[in-house]
Enzyme design. Structure first.
Site, PDB file in Angstrom:
ATOM      1  N   GLY A   1      51.031  44.736  66.406  1.00 62.42           N
ATOM      2  CA  GLY A   1      49.815  44.107  66.904  1.00 62.42           C
ATOM      3  C   GLY A   1      49.442  42.905  66.062  1.00 62.42           C
ATOM      4  N   ALA A   2      48.987  41.850  66.724  1.00 60.88           N
ATOM      5  CA  ALA A   2      48.592  40.631  66.013  1.00 60.88           C
ATOM      6  C   ALA A   2      47.282  40.100  66.571  1.00 60.88           C
ATOM      7  CB  ALA A   2      49.692  39.567  66.118  1.00 60.88           C
TER       8      ALA A   2
ATOM      9  N   SER B   1      54.408  41.351  67.755  1.00 59.28           N
ATOM     10  CA  SER B   1      53.341  40.800  68.587  1.00 59.28           C
ATOM     11  C   SER B   1      53.848  40.490  69.983  1.00 59.28           C
ATOM     12  CB  SER B   1      52.801  39.519  67.943  1.00 59.28           C
ATOM     13  OG  SER B   1      51.888  38.856  68.790  1.00 59.28           O
TER      14      SER B   1
ATOM     15  N   CYS C   1      33.216  49.602  74.666  1.00 59.07           N
ATOM     16  CA  CYS C   1      32.872  48.283  74.137  1.00 59.07           C
ATOM     17  C   CYS C   1      31.787  47.693  75.040  1.00 59.07           C
ATOM     18  CB  CYS C   1      34.115  47.395  74.126  1.00 59.07           C
ATOM     19  SG  CYS C   1      33.889  45.806  73.324  1.00 59.07           S
TER      20      CYS C   1
ATOM     21  N   GLY D   1      33.894  44.446  64.498  1.00 58.27           N
ATOM     22  CA  GLY D   1      34.704  43.660  63.576  1.00 58.27           C
ATOM     23  C   GLY D   1      34.557  44.091  62.131  1.00 58.27           C
TER      24      GLY D   1
ATOM     25  N   CYS E   1      26.832  43.385  63.667  1.00 58.19           N
ATOM     26  CA  CYS E   1      27.165  42.724  64.924  1.00 58.19           C
ATOM     27  C   CYS E   1      26.185  41.600  65.214  1.00 58.19           C
ATOM     28  CB  CYS E   1      27.153  43.733  66.066  1.00 58.19           C
ATOM     29  SG  CYS E   1      27.669  43.032  67.656  1.00 58.19           S
TER      30      CYS E   1
END
Length: 428
Positions: free
Chosen positions: A8-9, A34, A159, A320, A353
């Site tokens: 994963g990238a 990726s 999300c 994040g 956030c």
């Protein structure tokens, strides 16, 4: 020589690679697998969808950055992980062996679980820059021929922030174009109440977001289960707390953006001991898989149980800042293993956030993200919008340089200092 591989990238995978480098010995090798060489900054996708950003403004060529940092980038993508063989099969049929593996794939978007959902159906998405570009074209059609709009997140979604962001960003752009009076707006969400966010709220997110919706003349439906989407029509059941159907809705729309549920990617889904039934990677307090201790996982692909029972399934978001804490802990724990020591570092799983609403926004701070919390704070203001814009520029500049640091922590806490803002506002 140790072979360390990251699958994963995106946000978690790229940061993982950057933070792993200082932990490696001179003979160790780091590889990143990726799907292609372009990274895009996902939080900017809602802006792309209304034309406030071009996709090239939020993309980074990872090939150049990784080469400069002496990281091997494999752009074939991962087809399947074979934990008992310590190898990853790539998309072209070749394989890569590993001593330590970090799964940072993000999720697979489960549009197919609801008939008619998604860019291949009748709704838009801001989960990927390709989707956001497609959503921009649909928005242009809406602007030319205004009509009802339905925005939200379906059952099983985890999300919710981007749904609220896009709702208000779209509302702001419609007002700027003098079209808002021609566009009735409805927010449809699986959350039990507005501002739940998969976290049972943070501070007064319920009051802040409900107030914002009332002020902007946005109707809402909570405890919503989307049964199907047809051209120009969404079929929704509104459930009571006991799970019974309280009301049914047929919502007409000229434009809709609905966030889907997530599941684990095919490369790891269904591997006994590695993933849960939904395909998310099971980890311990050190981000390490109990069944395969040389495999770690970070980011959205990690299995986290829901906060509590809800009438409609609601997942837990991975913000994040929370992801950064996972990344830092994992880098240090792999570094310890490479030096012959056991992992001891645990992520904080705190959440910070900045949710942009186009001309204002809501910020929240949850320490830790999962309640009960030591800090449970939220605030609203125009400053959040400008902070989000500033953070985008800051983050992309740092990523293009290949710098490894806890971006969210340094920017939000050092530059905006939300903790101090809380002290001033509450006197604590």
């Amino acid at each position: 020589m140790a072979e360390v591989v990251v699958i994963g990238a995106g946000l978690s995978g790229t940061l993982m690679a950057y933070e792993l480098l200082p932990q490696l010995g001179k003979d160790d090798r780091l590889s990143v697998i990726s799907q292609g060489a372009l990274y895009h900054f996902v939080p900017s996708n809602p802006w792309v969808a209304v034309g406030w950003r071009r996709r090239d403004e939020i993309e980074i060529d990872l090939e150049k950055v990784m080469k400069r940092k002496n990281i091997r980038l494999l752009v074939q993508g991962a087809k399947r992980v074979y934990p008992t063989e310590n190898r990853v099969e790539l998309g072209d049929g070749t394989s890569v062996g590993y001593d330590y593996l970090v799964v940072a794939t993000g999720p697979e978007l489960a549009f197919d679980e609801i008939p008619g959902l998604g860019p291949q159906g009748h709704t838009q998405s801001v989960c990927h820059v390709d989707h956001a570009s497609h959503a921009r074209e649909a928005f242009d059609r809406l602007a030319a021929n205004p009509g009802p709009v339905v925005i939200g997140a379906v059952q099983g979604a985890s999300c919710f922030g981007p749904a609220y962001e896009f709702l208000f960003i779209l509302e702001t752009e419609l007002r700027r174009r003098k079209l808002r009076d021609q566009v009735p707006m409805t927010f449809v969400t699986s959350e039990p109440y507005i501002g739940h966010l998969g976290l049972d709220g943070v501070g007064d997110t319920k009051g802040l977001l409900e107030s914002e919706m009332r002020a902007k003349h946005v109707k809402w439906i909570t405890n919503a289960r989307v049964n199907a989407v047809e051209a120009g029509k969404m079929l929704v059941e509104e459930l009571a707390e006991d799970g019974s159907v309280r009301k049914t809705h047929e919502l007409p729309f000229a434009y809709s953006m609905m966030l889907p549920a997530f599941r684990g990617v095919e490369a790891v889904r269904g591997i006994d001991g590695l993933t849960n039934p939904r395909g998310f990677v099971v980890v311990d307090k050190h981000q390490r898989n109990p069944a395969f201790p040389n495999i770690f996982a970070v980011g959205v692909c990690v299995a986290i149980p829901p906060i509590g029972a809800t009438a409609v399934p609601v997942g837990v978001p991975k913000t994040g800042f929370m992801i950064e804490s996972m990344v830092t802990a994992t880098a240090m724990n792999i570094g310890a293993l490479l030096k012959g020591r056991e992992p001891t570092t645990q992520p904080t799983w705190n959440a910070i956030c900045l949710a942009d609403f186009g001309d204002s926004g809501v910020a929240f701070l949850a320490q830790p993200q999962i309640p009960p919390r030591n800090v449970n704070w939220s605030a609203k203001g125009e400053w959040v919008h400008y902070a989000k814009v500033a953070f985008e520029k800051y983050f992309l500049r740092k990523m293009r340089r290949g710098e490894s640091e806890p971006f969210y922590e340094r920017f939000v806490l050092d530059k905006l200092n939300i903790a101090k803002i809380k002290e001033v506002r509450t006197g604590t």
